[in-house]
Design a protein around this motif. Structure first.
Motif, PDB file in Angstrom:
ATOM      1  N   ALA A  48       0.954  -1.251   0.014  1.00 47.79           N
ATOM      2  CA  ALA A  48       0.144   0.091  -0.152  1.00 47.79           C
ATOM      3  C   ALA A  48       0.910   1.357   0.002  1.00 47.79           C
ATOM      4  CB  ALA A  48      -0.817   0.091   1.226  1.00 47.79           C
ATOM      5  N   ILE A  49       1.873   1.246   0.810  1.00 47.23           N
ATOM      6  CA  ILE A  49       2.806   2.266   1.013  1.00 47.23           C
ATOM      7  C   ILE A  49       3.512   2.725  -0.331  1.00 47.23           C
ATOM      8  CG2 ILE A  49       4.770   3.330   2.066  1.00 47.23           C
ATOM      9  CD1 ILE A  49       3.680   2.070   4.544  1.00 47.23           C
ATOM     10  N   HIS A  54       1.381   9.379  -2.345  1.00 45.63           N
ATOM     11  CA  HIS A  54       0.884   9.915  -1.250  1.00 45.63           C
ATOM     12  C   HIS A  54       1.403   9.520   0.053  1.00 45.63           C
ATOM     13  CE1 HIS A  54      -2.427  11.120  -4.204  1.00 45.63           C
ATOM     14  NE2 HIS A  54      -2.237  12.369  -3.840  1.00 45.63           N
ATOM     15  N   LEU A  55       1.908   8.508  -0.023  1.00 43.08           N
ATOM     16  CA  LEU A  55       2.309   7.918   1.252  1.00 43.08           C
ATOM     17  C   LEU A  55       3.989   7.778   1.159  1.00 43.08           C
ATOM     18  CD1 LEU A  55      -0.215   4.941   2.240  1.00 43.08           C
ATOM     19  CD2 LEU A  55      -0.323   7.507   2.673  1.00 43.08           C
ATOM     20  N   HIS A  56       4.351   8.496   0.424  1.00 41.78           N
ATOM     21  CA  HIS A  56       6.151   8.511   0.061  1.00 41.78           C
ATOM     22  C   HIS A  56       6.336   9.559   0.863  1.00 41.78           C
ATOM     23  CE1 HIS A  56       5.838   6.251  -4.042  1.00 41.78           C
ATOM     24  NE2 HIS A  56       5.369   5.379  -2.999  1.00 41.78           N
ATOM     25  N   TYR A 290      -2.127  -0.122  12.506  1.00 43.33           N
ATOM     26  CA  TYR A 290      -1.635   0.941  11.553  1.00 43.33           C
ATOM     27  C   TYR A 290      -2.939   0.967  10.594  1.00 43.33           C
ATOM     28  CZ  TYR A 290       2.632   2.362  13.263  1.00 43.33           C
ATOM     29  OH  TYR A 290       3.670   2.781  14.161  1.00 43.33           O
ATOM     30  N   SER A 291      -3.670  -0.026  10.225  1.00 36.95           N
ATOM     31  CA  SER A 291      -4.714  -0.115   9.089  1.00 36.95           C
ATOM     32  C   SER A 291      -5.980   0.523   9.590  1.00 36.95           C
ATOM     33  CB  SER A 291      -4.760  -1.118   8.443  1.00 36.95           C
ATOM     34  OG  SER A 291      -5.187  -2.414   9.444  1.00 36.95           O
ATOM     35  N   LEU A 292      -6.299   0.266  11.071  1.00 36.52           N
ATOM     36  CA  LEU A 292      -7.776   0.552  11.357  1.00 36.52           C
ATOM     37  C   LEU A 292      -7.681   1.993  11.907  1.00 36.52           C
ATOM     38  CD1 LEU A 292      -8.294  -2.891  13.407  1.00 36.52           C
ATOM     39  CD2 LEU A 292      -9.488  -2.140  11.081  1.00 36.52           C
ATOM     40  N   ARG A 293      -6.621   2.350  12.378  1.00 33.73           N
ATOM     41  CA  ARG A 293      -6.273   3.668  13.230  1.00 33.73           C
ATOM     42  C   ARG A 293      -5.811   4.716  12.070  1.00 33.73           C
ATOM     43  NH1 ARG A 293      -6.667   3.438  18.806  1.00 33.73           N
ATOM     44  NH2 ARG A 293      -6.207   5.753  18.936  1.00 33.73           N
ATOM     45  N   ALA A 300      -5.158   4.000   0.924  1.00 30.22           N
ATOM     46  CA  ALA A 300      -4.132   3.308  -0.141  1.00 30.22           C
ATOM     47  C   ALA A 300      -4.591   1.839  -0.015  1.00 30.22           C
ATOM     48  CB  ALA A 300      -2.776   3.516   0.749  1.00 30.22           C
ATOM     49  N   LEU A 301      -5.146   1.200   0.691  1.00 30.43           N
ATOM     50  CA  LEU A 301      -5.305  -0.398   0.760  1.00 30.43           C
ATOM     51  C   LEU A 301      -6.531  -0.363  -0.270  1.00 30.43           C
ATOM     52  CD1 LEU A 301      -5.054  -1.517   4.339  1.00 30.43           C
ATOM     53  CD2 LEU A 301      -3.594  -2.358   2.116  1.00 30.43           C
TER      54      LEU A 301
END
Length: 309
Positions: A48-49, A54-56, A290-293, A300-301
Motif C-alpha cells: 500500500a505504501i 501520497h504515502l511516500h 496501523y490500518s484500522l487507526r 491506500a489499501l
C-alpha cells in the motif's frame, strides 16, 4: 558433567511450549494462522505504501521498514517451530541455533530502534512542523534506518560470536520454542560471566536507550499538544501519534512482561509462552493497528485492491 567442545555438538533440543501430544495440533494451527496473518498483513502495508505516491513520506517510509522487520522477526522463529511440530521433532542443529540466535537478536533489536526513529519523526512533525520537510529530508531518513541496521547488526554479531566459544554439557535442552540468547547462556557449562555482562549492558543500552528516547519525544509532544488552543487541533495532533504509541506500548509492555515474569517465577516454559507475545503476537497486530487507526493507510489499501480488480 564434563563439558563438551562446540565442534562435537550436533544440535539442541527445543522443548516447545507444551509437551502434551493432544495440544500440538492446536499449537500448530495457532502458530500457522498467526504467521500467515503477520506475513500477509505486513506485506499489504508495504504494498500500500509503495503503490501510493501520497504515502511516500518519512512516517510511512519508517512504517514500511518496520513492517519488513516484523515479517523477518516471525520468519526467524515460527517456520522452525512449525516444522518441528509437524515432524514430531525437537532437534535444531548447532549451526541452525546460532543462526537463529543471530537473526532473532538482530530483528528484535531493530524493531526497538525503528520505533525510536518513528518517535523522533513524530516529535519533529508536531514540535517543529514548519521545519519538518527540511529536517526529515530523504538523506536523514535513509541515514537513520541505515544506522539502526548497523547498530543492531553489530550487537547481534557480538552476542553470537561470544556464544560460539561456550562449552555445553550433555543436557542440551532449551526450554523455549527458539534459540533465545538467555537460555543458551543458561545451559552452558563454561564461565558465562562475560556473556551475561554483555547481555545486560546491551539490554540497558539498546533496550533502555531507545525507550528513554521514545519517552523524551512523547514528553515534548505532550507539551506541544497542551499548548494548542483548539480541541480539534489537539485531536488532529494526537491522532498522528496514536497508532505509533499503541505499537510502542504493545512492544515494550510485552517485552518487559517476559523478563519480569521470568525473573519472578524462574519458570523457563512460562517465559517461553510470554515470549510469544512480542515475537509473534505483536508483529501480527501491528498491521491491524496501523490500518484500522490510519485513514491514509485504509484509503491506500482501497485504491490498491481497486486497481487489482
Amino acid at each position: 558433567m564434563e563439558p563438551m567442545n562446540d565442534t562435537r555438538i550436533l544440535g539442541f533440543l527445543l522443548l516447545r511450549l507444551s509437551e502434551e501430544p493432544e495440544l500440538q495440533p492446536i499449537i500448530f494451527g495457532l502458530f500457522l494462522s498467526m504467521y500467515l496473518t503477520t506475513v500477509f498483513g505486513n506485506l499489504l502495508i508495504i504494498l500500500a505504501i509503495s503503490s501510493d505516491s501520497h504515502l511516500h513520506t518519512p512516517m510511512y517510509f519508517f512504517l514500511s521498514n518496520l513492517s519488513f522487520v516484523d515479517i523477518c522477526v516471525t520468519s526467524t522463529m515460527v517456520p522452525k517451530t512449525l516444522s518441528n511440530i509437524q515432524t514430531h521433532s525437537k532437534v535444531i542443529t548447532y549451526a541452525g541455533c546460532v543462526t537463529q540466535l543471530y537473526f532473532s537478536v538482530l530483528f528484535i533489536g531493530l524493531d526497538g530502534l525503528l520505533l525510536t526513529v518513528m518517535a523522533y519523526d513524530r516529535f519533529v512533525a508536531i514540535c517543529h512542523p514548519l521545519h519538518y520537510s527540511v529536517i526529515m529530508n530523504p538523506q536523514l531518513c535513509g541515514l537513520l534506518v541505515l544506522v539502526s541496521w548497523i547498530m543492531s547488526a553489530l550487537h547481534s554479531l557480538t552476542e553470537s560470536l561470544m556464544a560460539l566459544p561456550l562449552l555445553f554439557c550433555t543436557g542440551l535442552k532449551i526450554p523455549h520454542f527458539f534459540c533465545e540468547l538467555d537460555q543458551i547462556i543458561h545451559i552452558a557449562c563454561s564461565d558465562t560471566f562475560l556473556n551475561n555482562l554483555v547481555m545486560y549492558l546491551s539490554a540497558v543500552l539498546l533496550g533502555g536507550g531507545p525507550l528513554a528516547g521514545i519517552l523524551y519525544s512523547y514528553s515534548k509532544i505532550a507539551s506541544s499538544i497542551r499548548a494548542i488552543s483548539s480541541a480539534e487541533g489537539k485531536y488532529k495532533a494526537f491522532s498522528t501519534c496514536a497508532s505509533h504509541l499503541s505499537v510502542v506500548s504493545l512492544f515494550y509492555c510485552t517485552g518487559l512482561g517476559v523478563y519480569l515474569s521470568s525473573a519472578a517465577t524462574h519458570n523457563s516454559l512460562s517465559s517461553a509462552a510470554a515470549s510469544v507475545m512480542y515475537t509473534v503476537v505483536t508483529p501480527m497486530l501491528n498491521p491491524f493497528i496501523y490500518s484500522l487507526r490510519n485513514k491514509d493507510i485504509k484509503e491506500a489499501l482501497r485504491q490498491f485492491f481497486r486497481r487489482k480488480k
